[in-house]
Design an enzyme around this catalytic site. Structure first.
Site, mmCIF file in Angstrom:
data_model
loop_
_atom_site.group_PDB
_atom_site.id
_atom_site.type_symbol
_atom_site.label_atom_id
_atom_site.label_comp_id
_atom_site.label_asym_id
_atom_site.label_seq_id
_atom_site.Cartn_x
_atom_site.Cartn_y
_atom_site.Cartn_z
ATOM 1 N N GLY A 166 -7.065 0.311 2.358
ATOM 2 C CA GLY A 166 -8.171 1.206 2.648
ATOM 3 C C GLY A 166 -7.974 2.120 3.834
ATOM 4 N N ALA B 125 -6.525 6.456 9.824
ATOM 5 C CA ALA B 125 -5.429 6.410 8.848
ATOM 6 C C ALA B 125 -5.912 5.865 7.512
ATOM 7 C CB ALA B 125 -4.292 5.538 9.386
ATOM 8 N N LEU B 126 -5.188 6.224 6.451
ATOM 9 C CA LEU B 126 -5.467 5.727 5.108
ATOM 10 C C LEU B 126 -4.229 5.050 4.540
ATOM 11 C CD1 LEU B 126 -7.252 8.741 3.340
ATOM 12 C CD2 LEU B 126 -8.298 6.914 4.659
ATOM 13 N N TYR C 2 -0.199 0.972 12.712
ATOM 14 C CA TYR C 2 -0.492 -0.165 13.581
ATOM 15 C C TYR C 2 -1.952 -0.559 13.411
ATOM 16 C CZ TYR C 2 -1.771 -2.679 17.846
ATOM 17 O OH TYR C 2 -2.276 -3.608 18.723
ATOM 18 N N CYS D 133 2.621 6.820 10.626
ATOM 19 C CA CYS D 133 2.560 7.376 9.273
ATOM 20 C C CYS D 133 3.807 8.199 8.931
ATOM 21 C CB CYS D 133 1.288 8.195 9.081
ATOM 22 S SG CYS D 133 -0.208 7.245 9.430
ATOM 23 N N ARG E 182 0.842 -1.197 0.000
ATOM 24 C CA ARG E 182 0.000 0.000 0.000
ATOM 25 C C ARG E 182 0.876 1.245 0.000
ATOM 26 N NH1 ARG E 182 0.982 2.217 4.713
ATOM 27 N NH2 ARG E 182 1.267 0.945 6.576
ATOM 28 N N GLY F 231 1.956 4.984 1.728
ATOM 29 C CA GLY F 231 2.115 5.444 3.102
ATOM 30 C C GLY F 231 3.288 4.812 3.822
ATOM 31 N N ALA G 187 -8.557 2.913 8.350
ATOM 32 C CA ALA G 187 -8.647 2.361 9.702
ATOM 33 C C ALA G 187 -9.090 3.460 10.657
ATOM 34 C CB ALA G 187 -7.305 1.794 10.144
#
Length: 207
Positions: free
Chosen positions: A154, A141-142, A74, A172, A68, A70, A156
């Site tokens: 996706g 987060a993304l 966690y 991040c 992904r 980023g 969270a």
């Protein structure tokens, strides 16, 4: 339309990632979109271009390098993870618009629980809430992957979880970034209720 799918129990991160990847690789132009609701056991995930130095003290929590976007984040019990498997061509969306749609769904969900100051932060994807000292703390987060115009991974949302593992990383990629959950800011909500609410917003977007 999009089909809603709940992965029961604590779903292993790596096998879930592989399942998303396989679904995306095998989908046809008319394959129905899916939205997966997931809760993971404790795991740190490091994005494709993530820097290992942002993992400070993982302890016994496994670190998984994934594909992904980023840096490091966690996942753990009490966190709502939503994986939209969406054909962006059919949705008439570019990636930037898609990321905005994910953030909008999170913000609308938090607003529904009275967290009215949930906001974006320039240059730092995700959703944040202001603390008493004026600093922004991250509450969601993304992390997105797009392959052949189709998305996986996706978002969270931290609902009610042990936040201490976030101290073992620069969340991040940002040192000293405070991370909170909905419980921290005074909201008691069930995991499933939050998962269904944010999924509902996404279903509306991708109907």
């Amino acid at each position: 339309m999009a089909q809603l799918k709940r992965l029961e129990g604590l779903a292993d991160y790596e096998s879930t990632w592989q399942a998303m990847k396989t679904f995306t690789e095998n989908r046809l132009p008319d394959t129905e979109n899916q939205i997966w609701q997931v809760e993971h056991p404790p795991v740190y995930t490091l994005g494709q271009a993530g820097k290992p130095e942002h993992v400070l003290n993982p302890g016994k929590i496994p670190v998984v390098r994934c594909n992904r976007g980023g840096q490091v984040t966690y996942h753990g019990p009490g966190q709502v993870v939503i994986y939209p498997l969406i054909n962006l061509h059919r949705a008439n969306m570019f990636v930037k618009e898609y990321v905005t749609a994910l953030e909008d769904a999170i913000i609308h969900t938090l607003n529904d629980y009275g967290i009215s100051q949930a906001c974006r932060k320039d240059g730092a994807p995700g959703v944040y809430v202001p603390m008493e000292n004026g600093e922004l703390a991250k509450i969601a987060a993304l992390g997105v992957k797009v392959s052949r115009g189709c998305t996986y991974h996706g978002l969270a949302i931290n609902v009610d979880m042990d936040l201490s593992p976030f101290d073992g990383i620069n969340p991040c990629g940002y040192a000293q970034l405070k991370t909170v959950d909905m419980k921290t800011v005074g909201v008691q909500a069930s995991w499933q209720e939050v998962a269904d609410k944010v999924s509902g917003y996404l279903m509306d977007v991708f109907a």
